[in-house]
Design an enzyme around this catalytic site. Sequence first.
Site, PDB file in Angstrom:
ATOM      1  N   LYS A  45       0.848  -0.999   0.060  1.00  0.00           N
ATOM      2  CA  LYS A  45       0.102   0.065  -0.086  1.00  0.00           C
ATOM      3  C   LYS A  45       0.889   1.175  -0.044  1.00  0.00           C
ATOM      4  O   LYS A  45       2.154   1.325   0.602  1.00  0.00           O
ATOM      5  CB  LYS A  45      -1.014  -0.078   1.396  1.00  0.00           C
ATOM      6  CG  LYS A  45      -1.721   1.237   1.347  1.00  0.00           C
ATOM      7  CD  LYS A  45      -3.049   1.427   0.406  1.00  0.00           C
ATOM      8  CE  LYS A  45      -3.698   2.759   0.478  1.00  0.00           C
ATOM      9  NZ  LYS A  45      -4.496   3.028  -0.780  1.00  0.00           N
ATOM     10  N   CYS A 130      -2.479   9.577  -6.548  1.00  0.00           N
ATOM     11  CA  CYS A 130      -3.585   9.455  -5.874  1.00  0.00           C
ATOM     12  C   CYS A 130      -4.782  10.507  -5.982  1.00  0.00           C
ATOM     13  O   CYS A 130      -4.321  11.640  -5.476  1.00  0.00           O
ATOM     14  CB  CYS A 130      -3.469   9.204  -4.413  1.00  0.00           C
ATOM     15  SG  CYS A 130      -4.723   8.862  -3.399  1.00  0.00           S
TER      16      CYS A 130
HETATM   17  C1  SIN Z   1      -6.350   5.764  -1.848  1.00  0.00           C
HETATM   18  O1  SIN Z   1      -6.029   5.286  -1.094  1.00  0.00           O
HETATM   19  O2  SIN Z   1      -7.305   6.438  -1.967  1.00  0.00           O
HETATM   20  C2  SIN Z   1      -6.159   5.006  -3.154  1.00  0.00           C
HETATM   21  C3  SIN Z   1      -4.970   4.920  -3.849  1.00  0.00           C
HETATM   22  C4  SIN Z   1      -4.327   5.765  -4.800  1.00  0.00           C
HETATM   23  O3  SIN Z   1      -5.342   6.011  -5.755  1.00  0.00           O
HETATM   24  O4  SIN Z   1      -3.264   5.857  -5.163  1.00  0.00           O
END
Ligand code: SIN
Length: 312
Positions: A45, A130
């Site tokens: 993540k 993001c």
């Molecule tokens: C998110 O955590 O909002 C999604 C990850 C991303 O879009 O990079």
Amino acid sequence: MQLTANIQSYNFDHVLLNAAGVMCQTTAEIDTVLASKHTGSVVTKSATLANRKGNPSPRYYELKNGLGTINSMGLPNEGFDYYMNYVATKATEKPIFFSIGGLSKSENINMLHQLQDSDFAGLIELNLSCPNVPGKPQTAYDFETTEEILTDVFSFFKKPLGVKLPPYFDIVHFDMIASILNKFPLAFVNTINSIGNGLVIDEATDTVVIKPKDGFGGIGGTLVKATALANVRALRQRLNEDIKIIGTGGVTTGRDVYEHILCGADLVEVGSQLAIEGIEVFERLENELREILTEKGYHSLAEVRGQLKVIS
Ligand code: SIN
């Protein structure tokens, strides 16, 4: 049948991975993706320096009829040190992708210095795309800032690094981002992140389906496949050969994986469909891909990669 890929000196025995964000926040999830016999590796993540709860719920929704998903997770993650501890202690043959998504340039530079000084021997993904942190723009839509960041990063960073990009929609923008990326010794680009700031409305209640940003969120899954393929293809045509491409977006079948590879993807990531179907998705997609390749008489992905035909 060879379903292999490589990025620099890293070899992958399978082409499928998770997309950062799905099944990769906790060590248990990362272990699950790594342990699959049908994944090339795992992407962690996207980490920020400190751990984050992310946006308020509901923040993820599956559209009807398999159209895809909308999310505004807001980078919930366990914090940089958590993933550093994981990669420092995990023994695996698969080359791990360590994704970072700092909330500022200095935060990204800080994490990259720590990665540079560590024993981490995998690949690093710098997430510049993001769409879900309120008040923060998607950096890679700002070409000047993107070039500035990469200039600073490559002034000290020597490990294999790639960037995660948002989707582009204009031929001029494909040209512009590629000409910037080609100035740097990037190991890979990952294209695309979700299509940012879509809006989905519940028919029964006339209400948005997610809470953050009054319902605006990143769109993934079937709806984004054509855009993802176009970005893979356009960047493959423009980037230096040694910058490899990870194709992400709209993968629900083996045919979708095949089409990403036809467009030039080296590896293919699965986001929405992994969230919907779970870890078994990798075995199904790999089997479907094998069937297509066998039917068409191919023996390896190398025969297919980038071989999309156009009408003359
Ligand atoms: C998110 O955590 O909002 C999604 C990850 C991303 O879009 O990079």
